[in-house]
Write a protein that holds these residues in place. Sequence first.
Motif, mmCIF file in Angstrom:
data_model
loop_
_atom_site.group_PDB
_atom_site.id
_atom_site.type_symbol
_atom_site.label_atom_id
_atom_site.label_comp_id
_atom_site.label_asym_id
_atom_site.label_seq_id
_atom_site.Cartn_x
_atom_site.Cartn_y
_atom_site.Cartn_z
ATOM 1 N N GLY A 1 6.965 -12.760 -34.582
ATOM 2 C CA GLY A 1 6.879 -11.306 -34.591
ATOM 3 C C GLY A 1 7.555 -10.646 -35.768
ATOM 4 O O GLY A 1 8.003 -11.294 -36.717
ATOM 5 N N ALA A 2 7.613 -9.326 -35.700
ATOM 6 C CA ALA A 2 8.238 -8.541 -36.765
ATOM 7 C C ALA A 2 9.730 -8.825 -36.817
ATOM 8 O O ALA A 2 10.355 -9.197 -35.822
ATOM 9 C CB ALA A 2 7.991 -7.054 -36.532
ATOM 10 N N ASP A 3 10.305 -8.671 -37.991
ATOM 11 C CA ASP A 3 11.747 -8.844 -38.176
ATOM 12 C C ASP A 3 12.454 -7.626 -37.571
ATOM 13 O O ASP A 3 12.552 -6.569 -38.193
ATOM 14 C CB ASP A 3 12.049 -8.966 -39.666
ATOM 15 N N ILE A 4 12.954 -7.769 -36.330
ATOM 16 C CA ILE A 4 13.486 -6.641 -35.579
ATOM 17 C C ILE A 4 14.656 -5.950 -36.279
ATOM 18 O O ILE A 4 14.677 -4.710 -36.386
ATOM 19 C CB ILE A 4 13.879 -7.072 -34.158
ATOM 20 N N PRO A 5 15.660 -6.680 -36.791
ATOM 21 C CA PRO A 5 16.769 -5.982 -37.467
ATOM 22 C C PRO A 5 16.312 -5.093 -38.625
ATOM 23 O O PRO A 5 16.731 -3.943 -38.747
ATOM 24 C CB PRO A 5 17.651 -7.133 -37.950
ATOM 25 N N SER A 6 15.429 -5.634 -39.476
ATOM 26 C CA SER A 6 14.952 -4.819 -40.595
ATOM 27 C C SER A 6 14.010 -3.728 -40.106
ATOM 28 O O SER A 6 13.952 -2.640 -40.681
ATOM 29 C CB SER A 6 14.247 -5.699 -41.634
ATOM 30 N N PHE A 7 13.292 -4.006 -39.035
ATOM 31 C CA PHE A 7 12.389 -3.020 -38.437
ATOM 32 C C PHE A 7 13.178 -1.789 -37.997
ATOM 33 O O PHE A 7 12.779 -0.646 -38.227
ATOM 34 C CB PHE A 7 11.678 -3.655 -37.241
ATOM 35 N N LEU A 8 14.338 -2.017 -37.380
ATOM 36 C CA LEU A 8 15.153 -0.908 -36.888
ATOM 37 C C LEU A 8 15.767 -0.094 -38.020
ATOM 38 O O LEU A 8 16.083 1.080 -37.862
ATOM 39 C CB LEU A 8 16.265 -1.446 -35.975
ATOM 40 N N GLN A 9 15.942 -0.725 -39.175
ATOM 41 C CA GLN A 9 16.563 -0.050 -40.312
ATOM 42 C C GLN A 9 15.572 0.777 -41.127
ATOM 43 O O GLN A 9 15.969 1.501 -42.037
ATOM 44 C CB GLN A 9 17.241 -1.081 -41.222
ATOM 45 N N LEU A 10 14.293 0.664 -40.810
ATOM 46 C CA LEU A 10 13.279 1.344 -41.618
ATOM 47 C C LEU A 10 13.292 2.856 -41.446
ATOM 48 O O LEU A 10 12.939 3.597 -42.364
ATOM 49 C CB LEU A 10 11.886 0.804 -41.261
ATOM 50 N N GLY A 11 13.677 3.314 -40.277
ATOM 51 C CA GLY A 11 13.712 4.760 -40.043
ATOM 52 C C GLY A 11 12.338 5.375 -40.212
ATOM 53 O O GLY A 11 11.358 4.948 -39.604
ATOM 54 N N ASN A 12 12.246 6.379 -41.073
ATOM 55 C CA ASN A 12 10.976 7.067 -41.282
ATOM 56 C C ASN A 12 9.938 6.193 -41.992
ATOM 57 O O ASN A 12 8.758 6.551 -42.049
ATOM 58 C CB ASN A 12 11.200 8.351 -42.088
ATOM 59 N N ASP A 13 10.395 5.049 -42.555
ATOM 60 C CA ASP A 13 9.470 4.157 -43.254
ATOM 61 C C ASP A 13 8.722 3.235 -42.298
ATOM 62 O O ASP A 13 7.902 2.418 -42.739
ATOM 63 C CB ASP A 13 10.226 3.305 -44.276
ATOM 64 N N GLY B 1 3.268 -12.389 -34.991
ATOM 65 C CA GLY B 1 2.773 -13.728 -35.298
ATOM 66 C C GLY B 1 1.459 -14.013 -34.602
ATOM 67 O O GLY B 1 0.549 -14.601 -35.185
ATOM 68 N N ASN B 2 1.351 -13.592 -33.355
ATOM 69 C CA ASN B 2 0.094 -13.749 -32.632
ATOM 70 C C ASN B 2 -0.982 -12.850 -33.220
ATOM 71 O O ASN B 2 -2.154 -13.244 -33.322
ATOM 72 C CB ASN B 2 0.297 -13.434 -31.153
ATOM 73 N N GLU B 3 -0.589 -11.646 -33.633
ATOM 74 C CA GLU B 3 -1.555 -10.722 -34.242
ATOM 75 C C GLU B 3 -2.083 -11.278 -35.551
ATOM 76 O O GLU B 3 -3.279 -11.140 -35.866
ATOM 77 C CB GLU B 3 -0.893 -9.357 -34.446
ATOM 78 N N PRO C 1 0.783 -28.772 -29.464
ATOM 79 C CA PRO C 1 1.060 -28.640 -28.029
ATOM 80 C C PRO C 1 2.253 -27.744 -27.706
ATOM 81 O O PRO C 1 2.317 -27.179 -26.607
ATOM 82 C CB PRO C 1 1.328 -30.086 -27.585
ATOM 83 N N ASP C 2 3.197 -27.612 -28.638
ATOM 84 C CA ASP C 2 4.402 -26.807 -28.384
ATOM 85 C C ASP C 2 4.209 -25.324 -28.696
ATOM 86 O O ASP C 2 5.137 -24.536 -28.508
ATOM 87 C CB ASP C 2 5.577 -27.338 -29.218
ATOM 88 N N ALA C 3 3.051 -24.947 -29.162
ATOM 89 C CA ALA C 3 2.825 -23.541 -29.519
ATOM 90 C C ALA C 3 2.829 -22.663 -28.268
ATOM 91 O O ALA C 3 2.439 -23.098 -27.183
ATOM 92 C CB ALA C 3 1.496 -23.401 -30.251
ATOM 93 N N ARG C 4 3.282 -21.424 -28.443
ATOM 94 C CA ARG C 4 3.245 -20.430 -27.380
ATOM 95 C C ARG C 4 2.728 -19.127 -27.971
ATOM 96 O O ARG C 4 2.905 -18.857 -29.161
ATOM 97 C CB ARG C 4 4.634 -20.224 -26.757
ATOM 98 N N PHE C 5 2.100 -18.335 -27.125
ATOM 99 C CA PHE C 5 1.428 -17.131 -27.594
ATOM 100 C C PHE C 5 1.749 -15.959 -26.670
ATOM 101 O O PHE C 5 1.823 -16.116 -25.459
ATOM 102 C CB PHE C 5 -0.085 -17.353 -27.618
ATOM 103 N N GLY C 6 1.910 -14.776 -27.268
ATOM 104 C CA GLY C 6 2.131 -13.612 -26.428
ATOM 105 C C GLY C 6 2.380 -12.360 -27.240
ATOM 106 O O GLY C 6 2.604 -12.412 -28.458
ATOM 107 N N GLN C 7 2.316 -11.244 -26.538
ATOM 108 C CA GLN C 7 2.635 -9.929 -27.109
ATOM 109 C C GLN C 7 3.781 -9.349 -26.268
ATOM 110 O O GLN C 7 3.556 -8.587 -25.333
ATOM 111 C CB GLN C 7 1.413 -9.017 -27.074
#
Length: 250
Positions: A61-73, A107-109, A121-127
């Motif tokens: 998935g998205a990089d959550i820490p940097s995602f939170l720092q984006l603000g208006n971006d 990552g799934n997207e 076989p070890d792969a997992r998928f979800g939203q």
Amino acid sequence: MALVSQEQRDHVMLFELNHPPVNSLSFPLLQELSEALDMALANDDIRAMVITGHGSFFAAGADIPSFLQLGNDVNEFLRYGVKLFDRIEQSAKPIIAAINGPALGGGNEMAMACDLRIACPDARFGQPEVNLGIIPGWGGSVRLPKLIGRSQATRLLLTGDAIDADEALRIGLIHHIVPSHLLVEYALNQADRLASLPPLALQAIKELLANPELGQAGESEKMAQLMRTDDATEGITAFLQKRRPQFRGR
């Protein structure tokens, strides 16, 4: 260190996401992948691509820490991801996802935007976005119902639950399960097979699948156009001569 490494194998380009520990999709990683995609699309010697992840994750998935720092971006980040995944889906050259581990959220997207999805076989998928109080932002609620049907997509989107590779194969989210140690080579072999096929015909098939509103009229028009190409002449001649065709994309 590059966040997206590149390796050319004959007519196939392998992209490997390398953002430890879980290959989260940061803005810089998406930018590097976009630039790598541009170069592969502009290179006539490249006819197919494979995307995989380094280590034990495909992309979590998205990089959550940097995602939170984006603000208006954050809107720009979302638009950039949507545009990139649309380009992957609409690429004139086929792209295979070699899913070497969890493919969650973005990552799934990303995997769903690829033409073929091959998993270990070890792969997992979800939203799992709903568990964070948000929703998918890069096509999860759009592509998932198209691939597995509204009923299954509703379950995964509302609960945020992840599924294993066996269930993903059963419901049509992925195409094959391959042992981990063979995954990338298998995906490259599949890409090499696609690279040997007529590029213009593959592109036409992708355009028709992406635009179902074109219907039978669109298919007939594409067929008529392809019949006038050198590749069609070569394919038919090779069939009659019982030899392997050499397609050149013209």
